[in-house]
Design an enzyme around this catalytic site. Structure first.
Site, PDB file in Angstrom:
ATOM      1  N   GLY A   1       1.038  -3.762  -4.268  1.00  0.00           N
ATOM      2  CA  GLY A   1       1.733  -4.253  -3.073  1.00  0.00           C
ATOM      3  C   GLY A   1       1.596  -5.749  -2.837  1.00  0.00           C
TER       4      GLY A   1
ATOM      5  N   ASN B   1       6.029   6.465  -6.558  1.00  0.00           N
ATOM      6  CA  ASN B   1       5.140   6.911  -5.479  1.00  0.00           C
ATOM      7  C   ASN B   1       5.688   6.328  -4.179  1.00  0.00           C
ATOM      8  OD1 ASN B   1       3.130   7.505  -3.693  1.00  0.00           O
ATOM      9  ND2 ASN B   1       1.576   6.195  -4.650  1.00  0.00           N
ATOM     10  N   TRP B   2       6.328   7.187  -3.417  1.00  0.00           N
ATOM     11  CA  TRP B   2       7.018   6.696  -2.211  1.00  0.00           C
ATOM     12  C   TRP B   2       6.067   6.405  -1.055  1.00  0.00           C
ATOM     13  CZ3 TRP B   2      11.731  10.631  -2.064  1.00  0.00           C
ATOM     14  CH2 TRP B   2      12.565  10.362  -3.154  1.00  0.00           C
ATOM     15  N   LYS B   3       4.812   6.818  -1.189  1.00  0.00           N
ATOM     16  CA  LYS B   3       3.809   6.551  -0.140  1.00  0.00           C
ATOM     17  C   LYS B   3       4.330   7.033   1.228  1.00  0.00           C
ATOM     18  CE  LYS B   3       1.989   2.891  -3.041  1.00  0.00           C
ATOM     19  NZ  LYS B   3       1.293   1.606  -3.136  1.00  0.00           N
TER      20      LYS B   3
ATOM     21  N   GLU C   1      -5.356   3.994  -2.234  1.00  0.00           N
ATOM     22  CA  GLU C   1      -5.105   4.010  -0.783  1.00  0.00           C
ATOM     23  C   GLU C   1      -5.740   5.234  -0.131  1.00  0.00           C
ATOM     24  OE1 GLU C   1      -0.884   3.460  -1.085  1.00  0.00           O
ATOM     25  OE2 GLU C   1      -1.185   1.382  -1.673  1.00  0.00           O
TER      26      GLU C   1
ATOM     27  N   GLU D   1      -4.230   1.354 -12.020  1.00  0.00           N
ATOM     28  CA  GLU D   1      -3.679   0.582 -10.901  1.00  0.00           C
ATOM     29  C   GLU D   1      -4.746  -0.358 -10.338  1.00  0.00           C
ATOM     30  OE1 GLU D   1      -0.037   2.764  -9.049  1.00  0.00           O
ATOM     31  OE2 GLU D   1      -1.839   3.323  -7.965  1.00  0.00           O
TER      32      GLU D   1
ATOM     33  N   SER E   1       2.672  -3.569  -8.350  1.00  0.00           N
ATOM     34  CA  SER E   1       3.750  -4.561  -8.285  1.00  0.00           C
ATOM     35  C   SER E   1       4.678  -4.523  -9.505  1.00  0.00           C
ATOM     36  CB  SER E   1       3.186  -5.966  -8.081  1.00  0.00           C
ATOM     37  OG  SER E   1       2.508  -6.051  -6.838  1.00  0.00           O
TER      38      SER E   1
ATOM     39  N   HIS F   1      -5.671   8.082  -5.727  1.00  0.00           N
ATOM     40  CA  HIS F   1      -5.001   6.809  -5.436  1.00  0.00           C
ATOM     41  C   HIS F   1      -5.918   5.925  -4.591  1.00  0.00           C
ATOM     42  CE1 HIS F   1      -2.148   3.814  -4.117  1.00  0.00           C
ATOM     43  NE2 HIS F   1      -1.360   4.215  -5.100  1.00  0.00           N
TER      44      HIS F   1
ATOM     45  N   GLY G   1       6.598   0.119  -4.204  1.00  0.00           N
ATOM     46  CA  GLY G   1       7.709  -0.506  -3.484  1.00  0.00           C
ATOM     47  C   GLY G   1       9.042  -0.457  -4.219  1.00  0.00           C
TER      48      GLY G   1
HETATM   49  P1  13P Z   1       3.427  -1.183  -5.673  1.00  0.00           P
HETATM   50  O1  13P Z   1       4.331  -0.921  -6.840  1.00  0.00           O
HETATM   51  O2  13P Z   1       4.119  -1.236  -4.367  1.00  0.00           O
HETATM   52  O3  13P Z   1       2.513  -2.342  -5.937  1.00  0.00           O
HETATM   53  O4  13P Z   1       2.450   0.124  -5.576  1.00  0.00           O
HETATM   54  C1  13P Z   1       1.823   0.585  -6.710  1.00  0.00           C
HETATM   55  C2  13P Z   1       1.171   1.880  -6.396  1.00  0.00           C
HETATM   56  O5  13P Z   1       0.205   1.939  -5.678  1.00  0.00           O
HETATM   57  C3  13P Z   1       1.776   3.091  -6.969  1.00  0.00           C
HETATM   58  O6  13P Z   1       0.945   4.197  -6.795  1.00  0.00           O
END
Ligand code: 13P
Length: 247
Positions: free
Chosen positions: A171, A9-11, A95, A165, A209, A93, A231
């Site tokens: 993160g 997931n490149w966000k 976020e 998650e 993470s 998600h 990440g």
């Molecule tokens: P990280 O791997 O950066 O913690 O993010 C996880 C995430 O939210 C994947 O959707």
């Protein structure tokens, strides 16, 4: 045996569309077999990334989708816009719940829309730090699952993927443990069963993470079928190491 799936997931990364295409090409060149690998670029980079991955063994997912088919929804993306670009979409998600106000009700509508359009849904669930500390993780996650799947046609849900998650692990560089993730997959599968779905057929991924260093814990954990990687998916070598752990 259930399908093993690792999705990056490149966000809101990488910084430009050209960078996204370069990352996609690198990922395509570096991936081992035996695992279904996917990437979820930002919406604006979807056409270019889909193009770059046209002949590659890497699936493209959207990060989110709107629940309506079309209309006055500024800034949103519809399922028809994803046709030919993405095989599926992330929904729910944390976020998007946090920044764009998604609720369990909205997530349910998005999931139903995605499934109806033939997109594979990757449903994200997970408890906050406060819910975790209060010992409510399983209850929260079960509620999110049951609320999310209730409007979607059962047939389309055969390809559902759930990503556990925990918000406190995203993160932060502090992943959950494999034992904890296994415990929560049990709560997730119990909720799937209660919703009339086949829990044993549904892949459950862990996200939060995940890195080359931490992945072993999850790859060997019972009930975990892959990872949703933030990440670490922006670095091809790191992402390849995560994929290899599940191969
Ligand atoms: P990280 O791997 O950066 O913690 O993010 C996880 C995430 O939210 C994947 O959707």
């Amino acid at each position: 045996m259930r399908e093993r799936i690792v999705i990056g997931n490149w966000k809101m990364n990488p910084p430009t569309i050209a960078d996204a295409v370069e990352l996609a090409r690198n990922v395509a060149n570096r991936m081992p077999g035996g695992v279904s690998v996917g990437v979820a670029p930002a919406a604006i980079a979807l056409p270019a990334v889909a193009d770059a991955l046209r002949d590659a063994n890497v699936d493209v997912y959207a990060q989110d989708v709107h629940w309506e088919e079309r209309g006055a929804f500024t800034g949103q993306i519809s399922v028809s816009m994803l046709r030919g670009l993405a095989v599926g979409t992330i929904v729910g998600h944390s976020e998007v719940r946090r920044d764009l106000g998604d609720t369990d009700e909205r997530v349910a509508k998005k999931l139903a829309r995605a499934v109806t359009a033939g997109l594979r849904p990757v449903l994200c669930v997970g408890e906050s730090a406060a819910e975790h500390a209060a010992g409510n993780a399983s209850i929260v996650v079960a509620r999110q699952i049951m609320a999310a799947v209730k409007e979607a046609p059962r047939r389309g849900l055969e390809r559902l993927v759930v990503a556990y998650e925990p918000i406190w692990a995203i993160g932060t560089g502090n992943p959950a443990t494999g034992i904890w993730a296994t415990t929560l997959t049990r709560a997730i599968r119990a909720a799937l069963k209660q919703s009339g779905l086949d829990p044993e057929a549904t892949p459950v991924l862990y996200g939060g993470s995940v890195s080359a260093r931490s992945v072993g814990e999850f790859a060997s954990a019972e009930g975990i079928d892959g990872a949703l990687v933030g990440g670490a998916s922006l670095d091809t070598e790191e992402f390849a190491a995560v994929v290899r752990a599940f191969a």
